[in-house]
Enzyme design. Structure first.
Site, PDB file in Angstrom:
ATOM      1  CB  CYS A  72      21.018  56.989 -12.105  1.00 43.18           C
ATOM      2  SG  CYS A  72      21.207  58.261 -10.899  1.00 43.18           S
ATOM      3  CB  CYS A 223     -10.696  61.542  21.976  1.00 37.52           C
ATOM      4  SG  CYS A 223     -11.614  62.762  23.048  1.00 37.52           S
ATOM      5  CB  CYS A 226     -14.878  61.700  24.540  1.00 42.79           C
ATOM      6  SG  CYS A 226     -15.045  61.447  23.361  1.00 42.79           S
ATOM      7  CG  HIS A 356      24.887  55.856  -9.364  1.00 40.58           C
ATOM      8  ND1 HIS A 356      24.326  56.684 -10.249  1.00 40.58           N
ATOM      9  CD2 HIS A 356      25.737  54.561  -9.512  1.00 40.58           C
ATOM     10  CE1 HIS A 356      24.176  55.388 -11.718  1.00 40.58           C
ATOM     11  NE2 HIS A 356      25.227  54.669 -10.785  1.00 40.58           N
TER      12      HIS A 356
END
Ligand SMILES: [Zn+2]
Length: 404
Positions: A72, A223, A226, A356
């Site tokens: 299915c 970051c 920095c 299903h």
């Protein structure tokens, strides 16, 4: 593609390309416009509209698929793909044969097209199509699926699209050298960097599958030591979205899943990539956004979570729009509305072990419910259930999309 019309399509595409290029000041560096990304994308679109549509006389497409033993998952996905027009028409007209990129036979493509021919035959001799031959060829190509147990529909879709793409790749003989060395594009704007990466992708991977389903994700890192910003770009063929726990209102909307997906995420040192400037792993924040929108966006509601010992399923009801899903807010800044309409849903009912799959697909006469061999009309207000698992949206405002 017949010679004459092919030439027309190409020259009209080239003309359109040149106009767009001169209007937008793009592509200064390429003299040969037929090598550009813009050209390839436009060709993809023009080929669908000019060449394919008119040549087809179609039946209703309302034909079921036999379940040949826990299949299915396959039946539901194949029905969704059968209602993806750009793919359906390409298969029915066997356009891949005329493109002839690789010398190898496109075995899976042939078998898949044979299934679609069974659905869309105007004479409608069959009321049910048997997918056995297609499934056998698929399992030969993807041994992972050789067992008889229930498989995941989303995984099947990924493998199927990948294998089909490989067979019809317009660049079959470009050598793949694994991961590219990290390129520095710091002097470019984000959009130029993204376009360069996309162009690189198309140099190796370019097919009708890419024309339709591939987009580009941007992951931006910041970051916290920095303050350096960096971006990476990845090609995607579907968006796998997390489902939030119930919200205050008790209802979860697709927008909530998208918000969660694109929300800024803190990464600690162990999980973050190297900061280019600090030259070491640092704490950073990461954000995902859509850099390049595909024609068809496949949205996977990630209902299954794998923990250490088990897999669990979320049955949260997620509401989703049938028309005018706007993904613009998840795209580049100021990209405006980017609208999509729903045309197919793959549903999963039941539990992790006993489930299903079924599908709901839209054709010219409305929606139908595809449950293996049975096909029944269904009304729009029955489409939204807590079983929705994979959503297929087609871009509706795609003509105005050339961005700088
Ligand atoms: Zn840093």
């Amino acid at each position: 593609m017949p010679g004459a019309s092919g030439v027309n399509v190409e020259s009209s595409c080239e003309a359109l390309c040149r106009t767009l290029v001169s209007q937008n000041g793009l592509q200064r560096e390429t003299a040969d416009i037929s090598q550009s990304v813009l050209y390839t994308s436009l060709m993809g679109l023009l080929l669908v509209t000019d060449d394919e549509k008119e040549q087809l006389t179609l039946g209703s497409g309302r034909v079921g698929l036999r379940n040949i033993g826990n299949t299915c998952f396959l039946n539901a996905i194949v029905q969704c793909l059968s209602h993806t027009r750009g793919l359906r028409d390409y298969c029915l007209l066997k356009s891949y044969r005329h493109e002839k990129f690789s010398k190898e036979e496109a075995k899976l493509m042939e078998a898949f097209s044979q299934v679609l021919l069974g659905f869309w035959d105007v004479n409608e001799g069959d009321t049910v199509v048997n997918p056995r031959q297609f499934y056998n060829i698929f399992r030969e190509a993807v041994p992972y699926f050789s067992g008889y147990s229930q498989q995941d529909a989303q995984e099947f879709l990924r493998f199927l699209l990948d294998k089909l793409h490989t067979e019809i790749n317009r660049r079959p003989y470009v050598r793949r050298t694994g991961k590219d060395p990290e390129q520095k594009y710091t002097r470019f704007r984000i959009s130029e960097e993204a376009a360069a990466m996309w162009k690189k992708h198309l140099e190796r991977d370019d097919s009708r599958i890419v024309d339709l389903f591939s987009g580009q994700l941007r992951s931006s890192l910041h970051c916290s030591v920095c303050s350096h910003y960096s971006n990476t770009f990845d090609v995607f063929c579907d968006l796998s979205l997390p489902i939030p726990k119930k919200s205050f209102s008790g209802e979860v909307m697709l927008r909530d899943c998208l918000d969660l997906f694109s929300q800024e995420e803190k990464l600690d040192k162990e999980n973050s990539p190297m900061c280019e400037r600090c030259n070491r792993r640092t704490e950073c924040t990461k954000r995902l956004s859509i850099q390049r929108f595909p024609q068809v966006i496949v949205i996977h509601l990630n209902r299954f979570t794998t923990s250490r010992w088990s897999i669990s399923k979320s049955t949260v009801y997620v509401s989703f729009p049938l028309t005018n899903l706007d993904l613009g807010p998840y795209g580049p800044v100021d990209c405006g509305p980017v609208l999509y309409d729903l045309y197919a849903i793959c549903n999963h009912a039941g539990t992790v072990n006993m489930g299903h799959y079924t599908a709901c697909c839209l054709d010219e006469n409305g929606w139908c419910y595809y449950n293996d061999s049975s096909v029944t009309p269904v009304s729009e207000n029955q489409l939204q259930t807590n079983q929705a698992y994979v959503l297929f949206y087609q871009r509706s405002n795609s003509t105005a999309t050339i961005r700088k």
